[in-house]
Design a protein around this motif. Structure first.
Motif, PDB file in Angstrom:
ATOM      1  N   UNK A  10       0.856  -1.186   0.000  1.00  0.00           N
ATOM      2  CA  UNK A  10       0.000   0.000   0.000  1.00  0.00           C
ATOM      3  C   UNK A  10       0.888   1.231   0.000  1.00  0.00           C
ATOM      4  N   UNK A  11       0.628   2.176  -0.898  1.00  0.00           N
ATOM      5  CA  UNK A  11       1.392   3.422  -0.924  1.00  0.00           C
ATOM      6  C   UNK A  11       0.443   4.615  -0.913  1.00  0.00           C
ATOM      7  N   UNK A  12       0.883   5.683  -0.266  1.00  0.00           N
ATOM      8  CA  UNK A  12       0.130   6.934  -0.249  1.00  0.00           C
ATOM      9  C   UNK A  12       1.003   8.054  -0.767  1.00  0.00           C
ATOM     10  N   UNK A  13       0.380   9.055  -1.367  1.00  0.00           N
ATOM     11  CA  UNK A  13       1.155  10.053  -2.098  1.00  0.00           C
ATOM     12  C   UNK A  13       0.646  11.469  -1.900  1.00  0.00           C
ATOM     13  N   UNK A  17      -4.220   6.710  -2.774  1.00  0.00           N
ATOM     14  CA  UNK A  17      -3.596   5.522  -2.191  1.00  0.00           C
ATOM     15  C   UNK A  17      -3.647   4.429  -3.250  1.00  0.00           C
ATOM     16  N   UNK A  18      -2.542   3.729  -3.453  1.00  0.00           N
ATOM     17  CA  UNK A  18      -2.494   2.661  -4.443  1.00  0.00           C
ATOM     18  C   UNK A  18      -2.231   1.324  -3.762  1.00  0.00           C
ATOM     19  N   UNK A  19      -2.862   0.293  -4.293  1.00  0.00           N
ATOM     20  CA  UNK A  19      -2.645  -1.080  -3.851  1.00  0.00           C
ATOM     21  C   UNK A  19      -1.898  -1.811  -4.949  1.00  0.00           C
ATOM     22  N   UNK A  43       0.198  -2.206 -10.258  1.00  0.00           N
ATOM     23  CA  UNK A  43      -0.851  -1.488  -9.537  1.00  0.00           C
ATOM     24  C   UNK A  43      -2.174  -2.214  -9.712  1.00  0.00           C
ATOM     25  N   UNK A  44      -2.710  -2.685  -8.605  1.00  0.00           N
ATOM     26  CA  UNK A  44      -3.974  -3.407  -8.612  1.00  0.00           C
ATOM     27  C   UNK A  44      -5.155  -2.456  -8.521  1.00  0.00           C
ATOM     28  N   UNK A  45      -4.944  -1.332  -7.821  1.00  0.00           N
ATOM     29  CA  UNK A  45      -6.063  -0.419  -7.592  1.00  0.00           C
ATOM     30  C   UNK A  45      -5.558   0.961  -7.182  1.00  0.00           C
ATOM     31  N   UNK A  46      -6.191   2.013  -7.676  1.00  0.00           N
ATOM     32  CA  UNK A  46      -5.922   3.378  -7.257  1.00  0.00           C
ATOM     33  C   UNK A  46      -7.168   3.929  -6.572  1.00  0.00           C
ATOM     34  N   UNK A  80     -10.208  -3.967  -1.705  1.00  0.00           N
ATOM     35  CA  UNK A  80     -10.872  -3.764  -2.987  1.00  0.00           C
ATOM     36  C   UNK A  80     -11.286  -2.307  -3.198  1.00  0.00           C
ATOM     37  N   UNK A  81     -10.868  -1.428  -2.275  1.00  0.00           N
ATOM     38  CA  UNK A  81     -11.111   0.002  -2.438  1.00  0.00           C
ATOM     39  C   UNK A  81     -12.358   0.525  -1.776  1.00  0.00           C
TER      40      UNK A  81
END
Length: 301
Positions: free
Chosen positions: A65-68, A73-75, A81-84, A119-120
């Motif tokens: 998991x990353x935050x920017x 936040x991206x998974x 990248x699975x999900x933004x 899953x967001x």
């Protein structure tokens, strides 16, 4: 045993494995060394955020998991990248995965903490009222702790139940939780590291020694030692009772080399320290010996 202690000093797992072919004694020693230090030199780059990456957390299933600063936040899974998630109205300052692997928390300068599924789906928004600077998850999977610009450490249940720890006199910039979930570690701009009891909701100890802001903290797997780092360019090792065991200057030599992040490794002997000197260092927490320096293309936030 003697050979395994020699091999574990080698910088990479690849070199340890290479020694195994020398003879039977080295083969046995390499197996012990790899068990004690099961990390490699492989580097995977996750590219996709439109601005600076401010935080990262790993899940047991391999997701990252990353935050920017781009407020998302991206998974990630297996480097892709699975999900933004359009997570916040200001940048995502920190993320933490709740044990169990199904949910994570993101916090932001937009004064909220948010609970997400992988899953967001947004499960809950916690309106904090102050900029949230850091977050850590407790091992029970239903509690997490945040640090605020209002100098508070707040312990939340996922149902919204709250307890506030007060004692810092400046903003709380770093948090960690011991593996058993019994203690919360907080670092602050007041140059102090504090240890709190989850069970009694009380202060256990105050670690005094840093000469500038504390920016990063970590709890060693043994539950008895704490790592802290900050603007004074040192990494310090403490006992839970506040006793200072060691002070290491791992990133000294730059105009500024403040320590921005710390990660304790599962072997209970090593940790990673990241700095604005554009490096991440793998070091021994017992003597400060640097096993490897990983160059980074830019300063670490």
């Amino acid at each position: 045993d003697a050979l395994s202690h020699v091999l574990i000093r080698l910088p990479t797992v690849f070199q340890i494995g290479g020694a195994a072919s020398v003879n039977h004694a080295f083969s046995d020693a390499a197996k012990l060394a790899l068990k004690a230090r099961p990390y490699s030199s492989e580097v995977v780059t996750l590219a996709g955020h439109k601005s600076y990456v401010a935080c990262v957390a790993a899940a047991p299933d391999g997701r990252v998991i990353t935050g920017s600063f781009d407020k998302t936040v991206k998974v990630w899974l297996n480097g892709a990248c699975e999900r933004t998630i359009q997570a916040h109205t200001d940048y995502a300052r920190a993320v933490a995965v709740l044990p169990g692997g199904a949910r994570f928390v993101s916090v932001s300068s937009d004064k909220t903490a948010k609970l997400w599924t992988f899953d967001g789906a947004l499960e809950r928004t916690f309106e904090v009222g102050w900029n949230v600077l850091c977050v850590a998850a407790l091992p029970d999977g239903v509690h997490f702790v945040i640090g605020t610009r209002r100098n508070e450490v707040r312990l939340y249940h996922v149902d919204g139940t709250l307890h506030t720890f007060e004692g810092h006199t400046k903003r709380v910039t770093a948090l960690a939780v011991t593996r058993d979930g019994q203690h919360i570690i907080s670092g602050s701009n007041n140059k102090l590291v504090k240890v709190w009891s989850v069970a009694t909701k009380s202060l256990v100890s105050t670690c005094i020694g840093h000469t500038n802001y504390v920016i990063a903290v970590a709890a060693m797997p043994d539950g008895q030692r704490i790592l802290s780092g900050g603007r004074d360019e040192t990494v310090r090792v403490w006992l839970l009772n506040g006793t200072l065991e060691n002070t290491f200057e791992l990133h000294a030599g730059w105009v500024t080399a403040e320590v921005k992040a710390l990660v304790a490794l599962p072997d209970n002997q090593h940790a990673l320290s990241a700095s604005v000197d554009n490096t991440v260092k793998l070091f021994n927490v017992n003597d400060g010996a640097v096993l490897r320096t990983f160059p980074h293309p830019s300063a670490v936030f």
